[in-house]
Design an enzyme around this catalytic site. Structure first.
Site, PDB file in Angstrom:
ATOM      1  N   ARG A  92       0.842  -1.208   0.000  1.00  0.00           N
ATOM      2  CA  ARG A  92       0.000   0.000   0.000  1.00  0.00           C
ATOM      3  C   ARG A  92       0.875   1.256   0.000  1.00  0.00           C
ATOM      4  O   ARG A  92       0.458   2.322  -0.432  1.00  0.00           O
ATOM      5  CB  ARG A  92      -0.966  -0.013   1.194  1.00  0.00           C
ATOM      6  CG  ARG A  92      -1.823   1.243   1.308  1.00  0.00           C
ATOM      7  CD  ARG A  92      -3.110   1.036   2.118  1.00  0.00           C
ATOM      8  NE  ARG A  92      -2.901   0.369   3.381  1.00  0.00           N
ATOM      9  CZ  ARG A  92      -2.402   0.957   4.480  1.00  0.00           C
ATOM     10  NH1 ARG A  92      -2.061   2.229   4.474  1.00  0.00           N
ATOM     11  NH2 ARG A  92      -2.256   0.259   5.593  1.00  0.00           N
ATOM     12  N   ASP A 120      -6.958  16.812 -16.549  1.00  0.00           N
ATOM     13  CA  ASP A 120      -7.232  15.396 -16.806  1.00  0.00           C
ATOM     14  C   ASP A 120      -6.815  15.152 -18.262  1.00  0.00           C
ATOM     15  O   ASP A 120      -7.446  15.667 -19.188  1.00  0.00           O
ATOM     16  CB  ASP A 120      -8.728  15.131 -16.587  1.00  0.00           C
ATOM     17  CG  ASP A 120      -9.108  13.665 -16.781  1.00  0.00           C
ATOM     18  OD1 ASP A 120      -8.423  12.976 -17.560  1.00  0.00           O
ATOM     19  OD2 ASP A 120     -10.109  13.219 -16.183  1.00  0.00           O
ATOM     20  N   TYR A 140     -15.958  14.770 -17.140  1.00  0.00           N
ATOM     21  CA  TYR A 140     -16.328  13.357 -17.001  1.00  0.00           C
ATOM     22  C   TYR A 140     -17.417  13.266 -15.918  1.00  0.00           C
ATOM     23  O   TYR A 140     -17.264  13.870 -14.839  1.00  0.00           O
ATOM     24  CB  TYR A 140     -15.081  12.562 -16.606  1.00  0.00           C
ATOM     25  CG  TYR A 140     -15.340  11.105 -16.356  1.00  0.00           C
ATOM     26  CD1 TYR A 140     -15.663  10.245 -17.400  1.00  0.00           C
ATOM     27  CD2 TYR A 140     -15.273  10.581 -15.077  1.00  0.00           C
ATOM     28  CE1 TYR A 140     -15.907   8.909 -17.164  1.00  0.00           C
ATOM     29  CE2 TYR A 140     -15.506   9.234 -14.834  1.00  0.00           C
ATOM     30  CZ  TYR A 140     -15.826   8.399 -15.895  1.00  0.00           C
ATOM     31  OH  TYR A 140     -16.059   7.078 -15.665  1.00  0.00           O
ATOM     32  N   LYS A 187      -8.104   3.807 -19.829  1.00  0.00           N
ATOM     33  CA  LYS A 187      -8.474   4.111 -21.203  1.00  0.00           C
ATOM     34  C   LYS A 187      -7.266   3.885 -22.129  1.00  0.00           C
ATOM     35  O   LYS A 187      -6.795   2.781 -22.231  1.00  0.00           O
ATOM     36  CB  LYS A 187      -9.023   5.527 -21.277  1.00  0.00           C
ATOM     37  CG  LYS A 187     -10.017   5.873 -20.149  1.00  0.00           C
ATOM     38  CD  LYS A 187     -11.314   5.096 -20.218  1.00  0.00           C
ATOM     39  CE  LYS A 187     -12.175   5.234 -18.972  1.00  0.00           C
ATOM     40  NZ  LYS A 187     -12.449   6.576 -18.528  1.00  0.00           N
TER      41      LYS A 187
HETATM   42  C1  LIG Z   1     -12.881   7.121 -17.316  1.00  0.00           C
HETATM   43  C2  LIG Z   1     -12.496   8.499 -16.961  1.00  0.00           C
HETATM   44  C3  LIG Z   1     -12.254   8.877 -15.636  1.00  0.00           C
HETATM   45  C4  LIG Z   1     -12.423   7.914 -14.482  1.00  0.00           C
HETATM   46  O1  LIG Z   1     -11.510   6.890 -14.533  1.00  0.00           O
HETATM   47  P1  LIG Z   1     -11.736   5.410 -13.924  1.00  0.00           P
HETATM   48  O2  LIG Z   1     -10.465   4.720 -14.262  1.00  0.00           O
HETATM   49  O3  LIG Z   1     -12.948   4.833 -14.553  1.00  0.00           O
HETATM   50  O4  LIG Z   1     -11.928   5.595 -12.455  1.00  0.00           O
HETATM   51  C5  LIG Z   1     -11.833  10.179 -15.399  1.00  0.00           C
HETATM   52  N1  LIG Z   1     -11.685  11.062 -16.401  1.00  0.00           N
HETATM   53  C6  LIG Z   1     -11.931  10.740 -17.684  1.00  0.00           C
HETATM   54  C7  LIG Z   1     -11.754  11.771 -18.750  1.00  0.00           C
HETATM   55  C8  LIG Z   1     -12.343   9.451 -18.011  1.00  0.00           C
HETATM   56  O5  LIG Z   1     -12.591   9.143 -19.286  1.00  0.00           O
END
Ligand SMILES: *Cc1c(COP(=O)(O)O)cnc(C)c1O
Length: 399
Positions: free
Chosen positions: A57, A189, A115, A214
């Site tokens: 952790r 992000d 998001y 992603k």
């Molecule tokens: C999918 C996504 C998230 C969240 O991510 P997870 O891995 O599903 O927790 C945050 N920002 C964007 C732009 C995303 O596409």
């Protein structure tokens, strides 16, 4: 050990192993804890006088190696690499960063077309903790300047660029300038662009967030996230300790699958980009299609900005079917080759309906105001042969 141990103990104990020569792949270390040779060594590692691992952790060799690689990609053009941390998901990366850096009474300024999960996190989890979310159009310079001047307690500006699903872009240089002038931290992000197409730290942004689930993983077989930051003191101090206490660390298994994906990231992005261009052109020429949102088209409102801060438009497209919601539903049910799935950035082409899936947490008025109509369809264009993707879209639109 000179005396032979019992059969039962032989089952329990580790096999004998050493690396006589190193494996030619990142080792996966699925250990919860790490052994100390002596109590003195244990104390030194706990106190930070000696490098070493304690408990996964707190850090893990596989996880740390992958975090450092993503940090190197995001900081590719910087003189010294930024720090990186891997988290259990993109959401936990966002939650960990905000909880580490903001306190009750602080405000976070963001955009509405975020998001869906991020909006819900700020509204439903962080607001009750007195970290208030303010929403503004981060492209509207005057109103943001006014807000920053009036609201002294804005401590963070949080953006997503390109945004989901209409691909609006935020000027990263402008955001970094606001951060410096109004003493607030800036966060981007970078999930949609990836460090191959856009590196916000170059523009002076303080922190980058990823849902590595992603494009960075790219194969749809793991959930994880990343925090990358230039402030070593904050990264090694407050942010690391918050991550350890919240337990938002990524598992070494997830880090390892993510790393397999990272190896082909640059190659994949090239193909996503090439295919998206062809798919967008097909869509634009189709009589059943209304507006096509694609950053490679000059009619996109943020075309010039994307040209400036991204090296290519990327693999995401959204479009309106002229027949609205009913046409959209019929289209999605007729798909045979592309997959209807609520994610993006995988090797295969993924289609999603934002109004009922990714953006269901948004109020309908807010949704419509940001171009997320009931009939809007989002495509994450995959790396298959593009003629197969187009043939499927074409047959699904028939009728
Ligand atoms: C999918 C996504 C998230 C969240 O991510 P997870 O891995 O599903 O927790 C945050 N920002 C964007 C732009 C995303 O596409």
């Amino acid at each position: 050990m000179s005396k032979k141990i019992s059969l039962a103990s032989t089952c329990v104990h580790h096999p004998e192993w050493t690396f006589d020569n190193p494996p030619n792949q990142l080792p996966l270390v699925p250990a919860s804890a790490f052994a100390f040779e002596t109590i003195e060594q244990g104390i030194d590692i706990f106190d930070g006088r000696q490098k070493g691992h304690i408990y996964s952790r707190f850090g893990n060799p596989t996880t740390d190696a992958v975090a450092a690689k993503i940090a190197r990609l995001e900081g590719f053009d910087l003189d010294s690499p930024p720090r990186g941390l891997l988290t259990s998901s993109g959401m936990s990366a966002i939650a960990t960063l905000v909880m580490a850096l903001l306190q009750p009474g602080d405000k976070l300024l963001t955009q509405a077309d975020l998001y869906g999960g991020s909006v819900a996190l700020f509204r439903d989890v962080l607001s009750p903790l007195k970290i208030e979310m303010l929403v503004a159009d981060l492209r509207d310079r005057d109103s943001v300047e006014q807000l920053l001047a009036e609201q002294g307690s804005i401590r963070m500006i949080y953006c997503e660029t390109p945004s989901n699903p209409v691909l609006r872009c935020i000027d990263l240089d402008q955001l970094a300038d606001w951060g410096r002038r109004y003493h607030c931290l800036t966060v981007a992000d970078n999930t949609f662009a990836t460090p191959i197409l856009q590196r916000p730290l170059n523009h002076g942004i303080d922190y980058v967030i990823h849902s590595t689930t992603k494009y960075l993983n790219g194969h749809g077989n793991g959930i994880a996230g990343a925090i990358i930051g230039r402030d070593e003191e904050a990264m090694d101090g407050r942010i690391t300790s918050t991550l350890r206490l919240l337990g938002t660390n990524a598992s070494p298994w997830e880090a390892w699958t993510l790393h397999n994906g990272l190896k082909t990231l640059s190659l994949r992005m090239e193909r996503h980009d090439e295919n998206a261009q062809a798919v967008a052109e097909f869509l634009q020429s189709h009589p059943a299609v209304g507006r096509v949102n694609y950053l490679g088209f000059k009619d996109h409102p943020d075309y010039a900005l994307a040209q400036r801060q991204m090296s290519a438009p990327g693999g995401m497209i959204s479009f309106d079917l002229k027949g609205g919601l009913e046409a959209g539903k019929r289209f999605m049910n007729r798909l045979r080759f592309c997959t209807l799935a609520p994610t993006l950035g995988d090797t295969d082409t993924l289609i999603l309906h934002p109004a009922t899936m990714s953006h269901r947490a948004l109020d309908r008025d807010v949704r419509l105001a940001h171009g997320i109509t009931d009939g809007l369809v989002r495509i994450s264009v995959g790396i298959e042969a593009v003629e197969d993707i187009i043939a499927d879209l074409e047959q699904a639109m028939e009728g």
